[in-house]
Design a protein around this motif. Sequence first.
Motif, PDB file in Angstrom:
ATOM      1  N   ILE A 153      46.374  -3.578  18.658  1.00  0.00           N
ATOM      2  CA  ILE A 153      45.529  -3.137  17.549  1.00  0.00           C
ATOM      3  C   ILE A 153      44.452  -4.186  17.307  1.00  0.00           C
ATOM      4  O   ILE A 153      44.754  -5.345  17.026  1.00  0.00           O
ATOM      5  CB  ILE A 153      46.361  -2.914  16.259  1.00  0.00           C
ATOM      6  CG1 ILE A 153      47.436  -1.857  16.505  1.00  0.00           C
ATOM      7  CG2 ILE A 153      45.448  -2.505  15.104  1.00  0.00           C
ATOM      8  CD1 ILE A 153      48.461  -1.760  15.407  1.00  0.00           C
ATOM      9  N   LYS A 154      43.199  -3.764  17.442  1.00  0.00           N
ATOM     10  CA  LYS A 154      42.064  -4.650  17.193  1.00  0.00           C
ATOM     11  C   LYS A 154      41.358  -4.218  15.916  1.00  0.00           C
ATOM     12  O   LYS A 154      41.621  -3.136  15.380  1.00  0.00           O
ATOM     13  CB  LYS A 154      41.088  -4.595  18.373  1.00  0.00           C
ATOM     14  CG  LYS A 154      41.675  -5.099  19.678  1.00  0.00           C
ATOM     15  CD  LYS A 154      40.662  -4.977  20.799  1.00  0.00           C
ATOM     16  CE  LYS A 154      41.237  -5.486  22.115  1.00  0.00           C
ATOM     17  NZ  LYS A 154      40.308  -5.317  23.237  1.00  0.00           N
ATOM     18  N   MET A 191      43.673 -11.037   6.619  1.00  0.00           N
ATOM     19  CA  MET A 191      43.079 -12.312   6.176  1.00  0.00           C
ATOM     20  C   MET A 191      43.546 -13.478   7.054  1.00  0.00           C
ATOM     21  O   MET A 191      42.778 -14.400   7.337  1.00  0.00           O
ATOM     22  CB  MET A 191      43.421 -12.583   4.710  1.00  0.00           C
ATOM     23  CG  MET A 191      42.849 -11.532   3.754  1.00  0.00           C
ATOM     24  SD  MET A 191      41.055 -11.399   3.808  1.00  0.00           S
ATOM     25  CE  MET A 191      40.587 -12.780   2.786  1.00  0.00           C
ATOM     26  N   LYS A 192      44.821 -13.428   7.495  1.00  0.00           N
ATOM     27  CA  LYS A 192      45.336 -14.487   8.376  1.00  0.00           C
ATOM     28  C   LYS A 192      44.569 -14.524   9.696  1.00  0.00           C
ATOM     29  O   LYS A 192      44.254 -15.585  10.225  1.00  0.00           O
ATOM     30  CB  LYS A 192      46.828 -14.268   8.653  1.00  0.00           C
ATOM     31  CG  LYS A 192      47.730 -14.706   7.515  1.00  0.00           C
ATOM     32  CD  LYS A 192      49.187 -14.380   7.845  1.00  0.00           C
ATOM     33  CE  LYS A 192      50.090 -14.664   6.643  1.00  0.00           C
ATOM     34  NZ  LYS A 192      51.498 -14.252   6.911  1.00  0.00           N
ATOM     35  N   LYS A 193      44.284 -13.333  10.231  1.00  0.00           N
ATOM     36  CA  LYS A 193      43.575 -13.250  11.507  1.00  0.00           C
ATOM     37  C   LYS A 193      42.111 -13.681  11.373  1.00  0.00           C
ATOM     38  O   LYS A 193      41.510 -14.169  12.333  1.00  0.00           O
ATOM     39  CB  LYS A 193      43.647 -11.820  12.073  1.00  0.00           C
ATOM     40  CG  LYS A 193      45.005 -11.444  12.596  1.00  0.00           C
ATOM     41  CD  LYS A 193      45.342 -12.248  13.853  1.00  0.00           C
ATOM     42  CE  LYS A 193      46.753 -11.964  14.338  1.00  0.00           C
ATOM     43  NZ  LYS A 193      47.095 -12.764  15.526  1.00  0.00           N
ATOM     44  N   LEU A 194      41.538 -13.480  10.170  1.00  0.00           N
ATOM     45  CA  LEU A 194      40.127 -13.821   9.965  1.00  0.00           C
ATOM     46  C   LEU A 194      39.917 -15.308   9.634  1.00  0.00           C
ATOM     47  O   LEU A 194      38.785 -15.786   9.623  1.00  0.00           O
ATOM     48  CB  LEU A 194      39.526 -12.956   8.846  1.00  0.00           C
ATOM     49  CG  LEU A 194      39.351 -11.465   9.176  1.00  0.00           C
ATOM     50  CD1 LEU A 194      38.930 -10.699   7.923  1.00  0.00           C
ATOM     51  CD2 LEU A 194      38.341 -11.257  10.292  1.00  0.00           C
ATOM     52  N   LYS A 195      41.031 -16.012   9.369  1.00  0.00           N
ATOM     53  CA  LYS A 195      40.920 -17.435   8.999  1.00  0.00           C
ATOM     54  C   LYS A 195      40.203 -18.267  10.050  1.00  0.00           C
ATOM     55  O   LYS A 195      39.472 -19.193   9.742  1.00  0.00           O
ATOM     56  CB  LYS A 195      42.323 -18.028   8.755  1.00  0.00           C
ATOM     57  CG  LYS A 195      42.768 -17.930   7.316  1.00  0.00           C
ATOM     58  CD  LYS A 195      44.124 -18.619   7.149  1.00  0.00           C
ATOM     59  CE  LYS A 195      44.623 -18.452   5.713  1.00  0.00           C
ATOM     60  NZ  LYS A 195      45.959 -19.079   5.535  1.00  0.00           N
ATOM     61  N   ARG A 228      30.048 -10.756  14.627  1.00  0.00           N
ATOM     62  CA  ARG A 228      30.509  -9.374  14.488  1.00  0.00           C
ATOM     63  C   ARG A 228      31.204  -8.906  15.774  1.00  0.00           C
ATOM     64  O   ARG A 228      32.284  -8.298  15.722  1.00  0.00           O
ATOM     65  CB  ARG A 228      29.323  -8.456  14.183  1.00  0.00           C
ATOM     66  CG  ARG A 228      29.705  -6.995  13.987  1.00  0.00           C
ATOM     67  CD  ARG A 228      28.479  -6.117  13.864  1.00  0.00           C
ATOM     68  NE  ARG A 228      28.899  -4.733  13.672  1.00  0.00           N
ATOM     69  CZ  ARG A 228      29.290  -3.919  14.645  1.00  0.00           C
ATOM     70  NH1 ARG A 228      29.331  -4.358  15.910  1.00  0.00           N
ATOM     71  NH2 ARG A 228      29.657  -2.671  14.377  1.00  0.00           N
ATOM     72  N   GLU A 229      30.605  -9.203  16.925  1.00  0.00           N
ATOM     73  CA  GLU A 229      31.181  -8.790  18.209  1.00  0.00           C
ATOM     74  C   GLU A 229      32.532  -9.449  18.449  1.00  0.00           C
ATOM     75  O   GLU A 229      33.452  -8.826  18.996  1.00  0.00           O
ATOM     76  CB  GLU A 229      30.215  -9.141  19.343  1.00  0.00           C
ATOM     77  CG  GLU A 229      28.998  -8.228  19.382  1.00  0.00           C
ATOM     78  CD  GLU A 229      27.947  -8.694  20.373  1.00  0.00           C
ATOM     79  OE1 GLU A 229      28.238  -9.642  21.150  1.00  0.00           O
ATOM     80  OE2 GLU A 229      26.843  -8.132  20.373  1.00  0.00           O
ATOM     81  N   LYS A 230      32.682 -10.715  18.050  1.00  0.00           N
ATOM     82  CA  LYS A 230      33.962 -11.421  18.206  1.00  0.00           C
ATOM     83  C   LYS A 230      35.043 -10.790  17.339  1.00  0.00           C
ATOM     84  O   LYS A 230      36.189 -10.602  17.766  1.00  0.00           O
ATOM     85  CB  LYS A 230      33.803 -12.897  17.825  1.00  0.00           C
ATOM     86  CG  LYS A 230      33.142 -13.742  18.901  1.00  0.00           C
ATOM     87  CD  LYS A 230      33.075 -15.190  18.452  1.00  0.00           C
ATOM     88  CE  LYS A 230      32.368 -16.059  19.488  1.00  0.00           C
ATOM     89  NZ  LYS A 230      32.245 -17.456  19.007  1.00  0.00           N
ATOM     90  N   ILE A 231      34.673 -10.479  16.084  1.00  0.00           N
ATOM     91  CA  ILE A 231      35.644  -9.888  15.146  1.00  0.00           C
ATOM     92  C   ILE A 231      36.103  -8.520  15.641  1.00  0.00           C
ATOM     93  O   ILE A 231      37.291  -8.192  15.592  1.00  0.00           O
ATOM     94  CB  ILE A 231      35.046  -9.801  13.724  1.00  0.00           C
ATOM     95  CG1 ILE A 231      34.892 -11.205  13.144  1.00  0.00           C
ATOM     96  CG2 ILE A 231      35.924  -8.939  12.816  1.00  0.00           C
ATOM     97  CD1 ILE A 231      34.122 -11.267  11.846  1.00  0.00           C
ATOM     98  N   VAL A 232      35.164  -7.717  16.127  1.00  0.00           N
ATOM     99  CA  VAL A 232      35.485  -6.364  16.614  1.00  0.00           C
ATOM    100  C   VAL A 232      36.581  -6.412  17.689  1.00  0.00           C
ATOM    101  O   VAL A 232      37.512  -5.601  17.704  1.00  0.00           O
ATOM    102  CB  VAL A 232      34.211  -5.678  17.169  1.00  0.00           C
ATOM    103  CG1 VAL A 232      34.577  -4.468  18.024  1.00  0.00           C
ATOM    104  CG2 VAL A 232      33.309  -5.239  16.031  1.00  0.00           C
TER     105      VAL A 232
END
Length: 416
Positions: A153-154, A191-195, A228-232
């Motif tokens: 899951i991305k 939120m943990k993954k976005l840290k 944005r591309e990295k987060i996606v």
Amino acid sequence: MAKKKAKTSTKKADKLDPRLQDGLDFLRSHGLNDFYLDKVQEHVITEGFQGDEIDYFIKEIYTNYKRALVVPGEPVGTVAAQSIGEPGTQMTLRTFHYAGVSDFSVTQGLPRLIEIVDARRNPSTPIMTIYLDEKHRHDVKKAREVHSQIEQIKFETITSEIEIDLTEYSLNLSFIDDLLEDKNITIDDIMKKLKKFKKKGTIEYDEEMNMVIINPETEDLQKLQKLREKIVKTLIRGVRGINRGMIKKDEDEWVIQTEGTNLGDVLTKIDGVDATRTFSNHIHEIEKHLGIEASRQTIIQEAVSVLEDQSLDVNIRHLNSMADLMCVSGQIQQIGRHGISGTKESVLARAAFEVTIKQLINASISGEEEKLMGIPENVIVGQLVPTIGTGSIELTMDFAETMRLLQNRKAEEIED
């Protein structure tokens, strides 16, 4: 009387010597049919063999059976090639879909057979069949727990939009609530993954808008776009390489079928998986994690599966010969110029297969010698082939013994 006879034969079967029973099971597992096994059992009982005598007799039967499998002089390679190649021309070129899931497809028919023979590094539709352990296999809820650990899951899967706010120079992530609930993903997980993206700036969650706002404190639009591309593409949960999974019922247990493979991580990192039965259709992945013998067996199973789906009957011995040839060096080789055909000792045999001029030029530069030992090179130069297949041994005939056997048979016929 019939009932008494039946009881007697059952008692005899019950009282069968354990060594004889083991021997019969051993012979059955190596291909002897019941007709011959009955003869073996009858002979052992008639002759009264005991203990080591039974073991010796079984070994002799096995040795002679193995020697009789192929007649000396039979061109097994040519026969196997014809046996596999001819049905291959009758295959369809379609891909087939799993029932109920139209976009979950698996390559079948001729394209899949070509993938197997070419030993492709990246099959077009890699698939895993994941069996579960005793604790998880009978309960669909527990099977879903394992499935949730496996399916990749991305952020692009669970977000409805990841927009760049040009007024604030921030990224706004909007989520699909139903998907979050279905995949059992919380805002804390997100939120943990976005840290890791918070090198500087802020990451906040807006409850009213159900939106995560990332402000990296930069007004460089190109940097925002890269972020944005990295987060996606960032993985929230699951095993890398497995795009989707599907839980299905297989007889009395639940099994997970996946699109994409990562056998190593599934076997070592996921709880609830039965490592002894889980397998992949990716031959090179099997070789990497389970060894060359397992990959040989996978080649055979995949080839049999493709042929059976097309209702084509190919003798298993021919598929075994193909798999043996591909794996005999200790690593998988394709049947092509980059594998088996390209490593032949004969220059003319290599040139007859593909890229003729290149093979001849390279052989001339290195001064290779053509010994004319095989079939293609002798056919090319127009002379008789010295040996074919298993005919690479010399056989002599004892005419006196042959005459004696013929005379004995004639005498028996006269007596009858």
